[in-house]
Enzyme design. Sequence first.
Site, PDB file in Angstrom:
ATOM      1  N   VAL A 166       6.572  -9.713   5.299  1.00 54.37           N
ATOM      2  CA  VAL A 166       7.595  -8.736   5.573  1.00 54.37           C
ATOM      3  C   VAL A 166       6.578  -8.015   7.277  1.00 54.37           C
ATOM      4  O   VAL A 166       5.785  -7.722   6.568  1.00 54.37           O
ATOM      5  CB  VAL A 166       8.269  -8.279   4.607  1.00 54.37           C
ATOM      6  N   THR A 167       7.027  -8.638   7.753  1.00 52.80           N
ATOM      7  CA  THR A 167       6.524  -8.002   9.275  1.00 52.80           C
ATOM      8  C   THR A 167       7.754  -7.384  10.230  1.00 52.80           C
ATOM      9  O   THR A 167       8.768  -8.082  10.340  1.00 52.80           O
ATOM     10  CB  THR A 167       5.555  -8.568   9.781  1.00 52.80           C
ATOM     11  N   HIS A 193       8.920  -7.975  14.493  1.00 56.60           N
ATOM     12  CA  HIS A 193       8.186  -8.712  15.873  1.00 56.60           C
ATOM     13  C   HIS A 193       9.245  -8.485  16.731  1.00 56.60           C
ATOM     14  O   HIS A 193      10.679  -7.571  16.297  1.00 56.60           O
ATOM     15  CB  HIS A 193       8.950  -9.886  15.975  1.00 56.60           C
ATOM     16  N   ILE A 227      -0.983 -12.022  10.484  1.00 58.24           N
ATOM     17  CA  ILE A 227      -0.884 -13.443  10.827  1.00 58.24           C
ATOM     18  C   ILE A 227       0.292 -13.306   9.930  1.00 58.24           C
ATOM     19  O   ILE A 227      -0.326 -13.504   8.028  1.00 58.24           O
ATOM     20  CB  ILE A 227      -2.306 -13.847  10.720  1.00 58.24           C
ATOM     21  N   GLY A 249       2.088 -17.968  13.538  1.00 64.06           N
ATOM     22  CA  GLY A 249       0.961 -17.239  13.570  1.00 64.06           C
ATOM     23  C   GLY A 249       0.383 -16.457  13.294  1.00 64.06           C
ATOM     24  O   GLY A 249       0.260 -15.404  12.702  1.00 64.06           O
ATOM     25  N   PHE A 250       0.331 -15.143  14.417  1.00 62.84           N
ATOM     26  CA  PHE A 250       0.290 -14.195  14.993  1.00 62.84           C
ATOM     27  C   PHE A 250       0.407 -13.535  15.629  1.00 62.84           C
ATOM     28  O   PHE A 250       1.677 -14.183  16.367  1.00 62.84           O
ATOM     29  CB  PHE A 250      -1.583 -14.194  14.987  1.00 62.84           C
ATOM     30  N   ALA A 251       0.690 -12.385  15.731  1.00 55.60           N
ATOM     31  CA  ALA A 251       1.376 -11.448  16.189  1.00 55.60           C
ATOM     32  C   ALA A 251       0.182  -9.784  16.901  1.00 55.60           C
ATOM     33  O   ALA A 251       0.183  -8.891  15.582  1.00 55.60           O
ATOM     34  CB  ALA A 251       2.862 -10.718  15.361  1.00 55.60           C
ATOM     35  N   CYS A 262       3.722  -6.310   5.964  1.00 54.03           N
ATOM     36  CA  CYS A 262       2.448  -7.419   4.865  1.00 54.03           C
ATOM     37  C   CYS A 262       2.339  -5.983   3.400  1.00 54.03           C
ATOM     38  O   CYS A 262       1.264  -6.328   3.180  1.00 54.03           O
ATOM     39  CB  CYS A 262       1.376  -7.566   5.646  1.00 54.03           C
TER      40      CYS A 262
END
Length: 213
Positions: A77-78, A80, A143, A155-157, A173
């Site tokens: 999990v992340t 944004h 990522i 992709g990436f943050a 994460c």
Amino acid sequence: MKDNPEARLIDLGTRDYADVWAMQLAMVAERQRDQIPDTLLFVEHPHVITAGRSAKRDNLHDLGDTPLYEIERGGDVTYHGPGQLVGYPIFLLREPERDLHVYLRNLEESIIRAVAGFGLRGTRKPGWTGVWNAAAERKLASIGVAVKRWVTLHGFALNVATDLARFGVINPCGLDAAVMGSMAGELGRAVDMAAVKRGMRDAFADVFARQFD
């Protein structure tokens, strides 16, 4: 095929997560049919939590009114949100590039080169995917990717000036939220998002051997 194929960069500004997720899926299909060139999307999302294929429910706490999307990327999990540069490469990986471990390391390398331009020494952490500030061991970038018939998505943050308190509703994460850092926080000064975007574009061009229009 040219060594440095042409690619395009599209800056979406601030857009809802669901809209950009749908856009990625449509663009992946177009890239598979060779209807569009390799494309790098830049975006900032309103507050949102995403859960990848390896997500563990224990890593989700009280999300309140923050929306949650379960998606097809790898990883856990992340979060944004505003002040975070999210990049989604819609790239057709060429024959020498068709190794997902190499692709992940190249994403990390692009971020490491970009933050170096602001005086931060980014580094990798053994056993984890992402980029950390070497001086403080705080995580600057997460990522998580997916690949469909060798076309990449997600992709990436990169935390530029992110409200790090927002990570407190998850174990990002699988890590303690306190490990998260931002470029502005580590440097102790404001960081211009437009300059970060330029640095990321140039780093992608070098690492992935793409020529952005």
